[in-house]
Design an enzyme around this catalytic site. Structure first.
Site, PDB file in Angstrom:
ATOM      1  N   VAL A   1     -26.606  21.086 -29.570  1.00 23.75           N
ATOM      2  CA  VAL A   1     -26.747  19.681 -29.974  1.00 23.75           C
ATOM      3  C   VAL A   1     -28.219  19.261 -29.962  1.00 23.75           C
ATOM      4  O   VAL A   1     -28.708  18.617 -30.903  1.00 23.75           O
ATOM      5  CB  VAL A   1     -25.908  18.762 -29.043  1.00 23.75           C
TER       6      VAL A   1
ATOM      7  N   TYR B   1     -41.186  16.556 -17.839  1.00 19.47           N
ATOM      8  CA  TYR B   1     -40.856  15.145 -17.627  1.00 19.47           C
ATOM      9  C   TYR B   1     -42.101  14.251 -17.642  1.00 19.47           C
ATOM     10  O   TYR B   1     -42.002  13.064 -17.961  1.00 19.47           O
ATOM     11  CB  TYR B   1     -40.052  14.980 -16.335  1.00 19.47           C
TER      12      TYR B   1
ATOM     13  N   ARG C   1     -13.059  16.313 -22.755  1.00 17.31           N
ATOM     14  CA  ARG C   1     -14.412  15.877 -22.399  1.00 17.31           C
ATOM     15  C   ARG C   1     -14.470  15.480 -20.930  1.00 17.31           C
ATOM     16  O   ARG C   1     -15.469  15.702 -20.249  1.00 17.31           O
ATOM     17  CB  ARG C   1     -14.845  14.728 -23.302  1.00 17.31           C
TER      18      ARG C   1
ATOM     19  N   VAL D   1     -26.036  11.538 -24.819  1.00 16.40           N
ATOM     20  CA  VAL D   1     -25.147  12.224 -25.763  1.00 16.40           C
ATOM     21  C   VAL D   1     -24.196  13.186 -25.041  1.00 16.40           C
ATOM     22  O   VAL D   1     -23.064  13.394 -25.476  1.00 16.40           O
ATOM     23  CB  VAL D   1     -25.985  12.997 -26.813  1.00 16.40           C
TER      24      VAL D   1
ATOM     25  N   SER E   1     -24.099   7.590 -27.230  1.00 15.75           N
ATOM     26  CA  SER E   1     -23.774   7.780 -28.660  1.00 15.75           C
ATOM     27  C   SER E   1     -22.320   7.400 -28.944  1.00 15.75           C
ATOM     28  O   SER E   1     -21.958   7.089 -30.085  1.00 15.75           O
ATOM     29  CB  SER E   1     -24.054   9.219 -29.099  1.00 15.75           C
TER      30      SER E   1
ATOM     31  N   ARG F   1     -16.580  10.413 -38.650  1.00 19.39           N
ATOM     32  CA  ARG F   1     -15.505  11.349 -39.041  1.00 19.39           C
ATOM     33  C   ARG F   1     -14.366  10.578 -39.698  1.00 19.39           C
ATOM     34  O   ARG F   1     -13.828  10.996 -40.725  1.00 19.39           O
ATOM     35  CB  ARG F   1     -14.955  12.066 -37.798  1.00 19.39           C
TER      36      ARG F   1
ATOM     37  N   HIS G   1     -15.172   7.802 -25.973  1.00 17.96           N
ATOM     38  CA  HIS G   1     -15.373   8.911 -26.918  1.00 17.96           C
ATOM     39  C   HIS G   1     -14.540  10.056 -26.334  1.00 17.96           C
ATOM     40  O   HIS G   1     -15.020  10.836 -25.523  1.00 17.96           O
ATOM     41  CB  HIS G   1     -16.861   9.271 -27.001  1.00 17.96           C
TER      42      HIS G   1
END
Ligand SMILES: NC(=O)c1ccc[n+]([C@@H]2O[C@H](COP(=O)([O-])OP(=O)(O)OC[C@H]3O[C@@H](n4cnc5c(N)ncnc54)[C@H](O)[C@@H]3O)[C@@H](O)[C@H]2O)c1
Length: 317
Positions: free
Chosen positions: A18, A69, A92, A122, A147, A155, A179
Site C-alpha cells: 500500500v 522520523y 480487518r 490507512v 481513509s 468500489r 471500513h
C-alpha cells in the site's frame, strides 16, 4: 536572502504494497515537491525511493528519499500504512492487537518529531487505528483522518456504474460506518445526477431493485476478501483513494469525502472514529456533516459504532 517559499512535503510510513503503490500514485500526481519514505525495513524504503524516483523524468521533478522520523518536522501530510495486513480468511478487526502495538511506537515518534500537519491513517483496522492515533499523536482531532470508507465508496460507485451504464462520477452514494464488515450503504439518499437511484435503475435495467441492491452490497462487501484470496493484497484502489484525499487537503478543495473521524454525539455516537461525510481542506476536517439516513440506516450506523466501541474497550492505551 529571503527564505524560499515552502514546498509541499509528504511522508509515508510503511512502504509495503500500500505504501509503495501510494508513493507511486503521489509521484505521478505532481501534488507534492518532496516525498520521504520510512519503514522499519530501511532497505525496503531505500529501494522503493530509488525505483519510484526513476519515473521522475517522465513525470514532474520532486525530491524522493528514504528518511527517518526527524524528517516529519516540516511535513504537510504524513500517511501511515505500516503494519500487518489481512491474510486470506482474516477480517480487518483480526489485526487489532498487532497493529495497535505498532501504532503506539509510531505515534510516539511522530509526536517527538514536532509534526503539526495532517495525519492520514490507512492501516487496518483503520477506524480503531484512527481513534488510537487521535489519542496518542497529540494532534487536534480534525487533523487526524482515517481513509475510512473512501475506497469502499469508490468500489460501490464503480460497480453501480458498470451495472447501470453511467459515469461513476455521476453516481452519488456513500458507504458509512466501519471500513469493514459492519459498514452500511446509505441507499436512501443515493442518486444519479439528481435522479433517485431507484428511478435511474428502472430507466436502465429490468428486474428487481431490491435484488440489485443486495447483489451490489455483497459485491462491495466481499471485494477486499476476493482480491486478497486471488492476489494476496489490495493496493491500487487504496492508492487512488489516498491520492484523492491528499488532493483535497493540499489544494484546499473542501470536497466532501466519507473519511473516518471522531464522532461527537451525532445519532448518539461518540468515543469512536468511523466514516461519515466531511468537508476536507488544508486544515483537515473542516465540517463534519451528519449524514441524511433512514431509521434503518441510523440503526445500522449505531450497530457499526457499537462493534467498534467493543474493540476500543478492550484496548489498553
Ligand atoms: N484503509 C484501507 O482501505 C486499506 C486498504 C488496503 C490495505 N490496508 C492496510 O494497509 C496496511 C498495509 O498493507 P500492505 O499490504 O502494504 O502490507 P505490507 O505487509 O505489504 O506492508 C507493511 C509495511 O509496514 C512496515 N512496517 C511494519 N512495522 C513498521 C513500523 N513499526 N514502522 C514502520 N514500518 C513498519 C513493513 O516493513 C512493511 O513494509 C495493512 O494494515 C492493510 O490492512 C488498508
Amino acid at each position: 536572502m529571503p527564505e524560499k517559499i515552502k514546498g509541499r512535503k509528504v511522508a509515508i510510513i510503511g512502504c509495503g504494497f500500500v505504501g509503495a503503490t501510494s508513493a507511486f500514485a503521489l509521484m505521478e500526481s505532481g501534488l507534492f515537491s518532496e516525498m520521504v519514505l520510512i519503514d522499519v525495513d530501511q532497505d525496503r524504503a531505500e529501494g522503493e525511493a530509488l525505483d519510484i524516483s526513476h519515473g521522475l523524468a517522465f513525470a514532474r521533478p520532486m525530491d524522493i528519499s528514504a528518511g527517518s522520523y526527524a524528517d516529519l518536522a516540516d511535513a504537510d501530510v504524513v500517511i501511515v500504512t505500516a503494519g500487518a495486513s489481512q491474510k486470506p480468511g482474516e477480517s480487518r478487526l483480526d489485526l487489532v492487537s498487532k497493529n495497535v502495538a505498532i501504532f503506539e511506537g509510531i505515534m510516539a515518534q511522530i509526536k517527538e518529531s514536532g509534526f503539526s500537519g495532517i495525519l492520514l491513517i490507512v492501516s487496518n483496522p483503520v477506524d480503531i487505528l484512527t481513534h488510537v492515533s487521535i489519542q496518542l499523536s497529540g494532534l487536534p482531532a480534525q487533523r487526524v483522518i482515517g481513509s475510512g470508507t473512501v475506497l469502499d465508496t469508490g468500489r460501490l460507485k464503480q460497480i453501480i456504474s458498470q451495472r447501470l451504464g453511467v459515469d461513476p462520477r455521476n453516481v452519488h452514494v456513500r458507504i458509512l460506518g466501519e471500513h469493514g464488515d459492519s459498514e452500511l450503504i446509505a441507499w436512501s439518499s443515493a442518486h444519479v445526477a439528481g435522479i433517485p437511484l431507484e428511478d435511474f435503475f428502472n430507466m436502465r435495467s429490468a428486474g428487481s431493485y431490491e435484488q440489485f441492491r443486495s447483489e451490489v452490497s455483497s459485491l462491495v462487501r466481499n471485494s477486499a476478501y476476493e482480491i486478497i484470496d486471488k492476489k494476496k493484497a489490495t493496493y491500487f484502489g487504496i492508492a487512488m483513494a489516498i491520492k484523492r484525499i491528499c488532493e483535497c487537503i493540499v489544494r484546499d478543495e473542501k470536497s466532501v469525502l466519507s473519511v473516518s473521524n471522531s464522532m461527537q454525539g451525532e445519532y448518539g455516537i461518540e468515543g469512536v472514529a468511523l466514516s461519515t461525510p466531511c468537508v476536507l481542506g488544508s486544515d483537515g476536517i473542516e465540517v463534519r456533516m451528519p449524514p441524511s439516513l433512514s431509521y434503518k440506516e441510523q440503526a445500522q450506523l449505531k450497530a457499526s459504532a457499537e462493534q467498534l466501541k467493543e474493540v476500543i474497550a478492550g484496548l489498553d492505551l
